[in-house]
Design an enzyme around this catalytic site. Structure first.
Site, PDB file in Angstrom:
ATOM      1  N   THR A 190      36.971  40.469  40.174  1.00 18.97           N
ATOM      2  CA  THR A 190      38.198  40.586  41.033  1.00 18.97           C
ATOM      3  C   THR A 190      38.219  42.304  41.605  1.00 18.97           C
ATOM      4  OG1 THR A 190      39.486  39.330  39.465  1.00 18.97           O
ATOM      5  CG2 THR A 190      40.752  40.836  40.611  1.00 18.97           C
TER       6      THR A 190
ATOM      7  N   ASP B 202      30.983  35.973  40.070  1.00 18.49           N
ATOM      8  CA  ASP B 202      32.349  35.929  39.167  1.00 18.49           C
ATOM      9  C   ASP B 202      31.658  36.079  37.724  1.00 18.49           C
ATOM     10  OD1 ASP B 202      34.028  34.402  37.376  1.00 18.49           O
ATOM     11  OD2 ASP B 202      35.079  34.393  39.163  1.00 18.49           O
TER      12      ASP B 202
END
Length: 342
Positions: free
Chosen positions: A15, A59
């Protein structure tokens, strides 16, 4: 204290490396070659900051041992050129990665600081900028021209923790991580308050060594009331299984049913190592304290003491790659190698 340091920023994904396209509202990968343009506050630091990224950012849910070795080799290649390293990483598996890097690097004499964020770097209320800026500051801390931090740390929400002592505890709050069995190494307030007594002290007489072996032929089993016998037998009989981590109750307690103890004993007799860790967020395994753990101790289950599950996974992979005898494995696992247990 020396004020200027050379820092290498490694972006693996997550993120923290995302920015919002304000026309579409979609998140897109951040261009770290334009780091200073996007985060002008970094110009206030006296450090020289270089950046390198995974060719394809991932991710953190897709993190695996091969990527741990990739991060480690990127650091090894540049080890002599930089005073400290900051690894930007998704928060979901950050504790696993920080623990793994702590074992892969022996005699570390420079900081490797993991950080990330709960909100993308382009969000108005993001925690990314503070986490990134302070991580760089901590990685650059020097005293008598030597790094203050000489271990793998994890920085999040105003605290630097020992990386192999952390667990992610919250998916919603900025304070996403905890280190229940070990105090923070640094508290970030108006000043950076370093807890000198908590820092890992390196062996300055030995050069840094990177271990490049990991064995992931392991299983992680959480004990729960009514755990299924046939399922456990299926897992324990898996071909090629080398190690099992049992998350047990409280201080290391597990069922005393005959089939359960016999299954563990038979598995250990085949050369599979079994490590006992507590499923509690804090505290320690103390086998033999209650009748429900005495049998585990008798049959040779390894005590994880107060190690986190994340660190137990990484440590088991690290030690299994060394092809140790079960007796030597037990001795070494129950010994603190990088400050991962008390």
């Amino acid at each position: 204290m020396k004020t200027s340091a050379n820092i290498l920023l490694i972006y693996t994904g997550g993120t923290i490396g995302m920015v919002k396209d304000f026309e579409t509202g979609a998140l897109k990968a951040f261009n770290f070659d334009e780091l200073l343009q996007n985060i002008p506050e970094l110009k206030l630091l006296e450090h020289t900051i270089d950046t390198v990224s995974f060719e394809r950012p991932i991710d953190s849910s897709n993190m695996k041992p091969a990527f741990w070795l990739q991060i480690a080799e990127m650091i090894e290649e540049k080890y002599d050129q930089y005073d400290g390293f900051v690894v930007l990483h998704g928060s979901d598996t950050m504790s696993y990665s920080a623990a793994a890097l702590s074992f892969l690097f022996e005699n570390l004499s420079k900081p490797i600081i993991f950080t990330g964020s709960q909100l993308p770097i382009g969000d108005l209320r993001t925690d990314a900028k503070e986490n990134l800026i302070t991580s760089i500051q901590i990685a650059g801390l020097q005293k008598h021209n030597k790094p203050v931090i000489t271990e793998v740390g994890l920085y999040f929400e105003y605290k630097l923790y020992r990386g192999n002592r952390t667990s992610k505890i919250n998916a919603e709050h900025f304070q996403a991580f905890a280190s229940p069995n070990y105090p923070p190494l640094v508290n970030s307030g108006v000043h950076l308050a370093v807890n000198d007594n908590a820092l890992w002290k390196p062996n300055n007489r030995r050069r840094m060594k990177l271990h490049k072996g990991l064995n992931d032929d392991i299983a992680l089993i959480k004990i729960f009331p009514g755990i299924n016998r046939s399922l456990l037998e299926h897992i324990m009989s898996k071909e090629g299984l080398k190690g099992v981590i049992l998350e047990t109750y409280g201080s290391g307690n597990a069922p005393t049913e005959e089939w359960f103890v016999h299954l563990l004993k038979e598995t250990i007799s085949r050369g599979v190592v079994i490590v006992n860790v507590t499923q509690c967020i804090g505290g320690s395994v103390s086998m033999g304290q209650y009748e429900t753990s005495t049998q585990l101790k008798k049959i040779g289950v390894v005590s994880g003491k107060d190690i986190t599950t994340e660190a137990a996974v990484a440590k088991m992979m690290y030690l299994l790659a060394k092809d140790l005898s079960p007796k030597v494995f037990k001795t070494i696992f129950e010994t603190s190698l990088r400050g991962e247990m008390s």
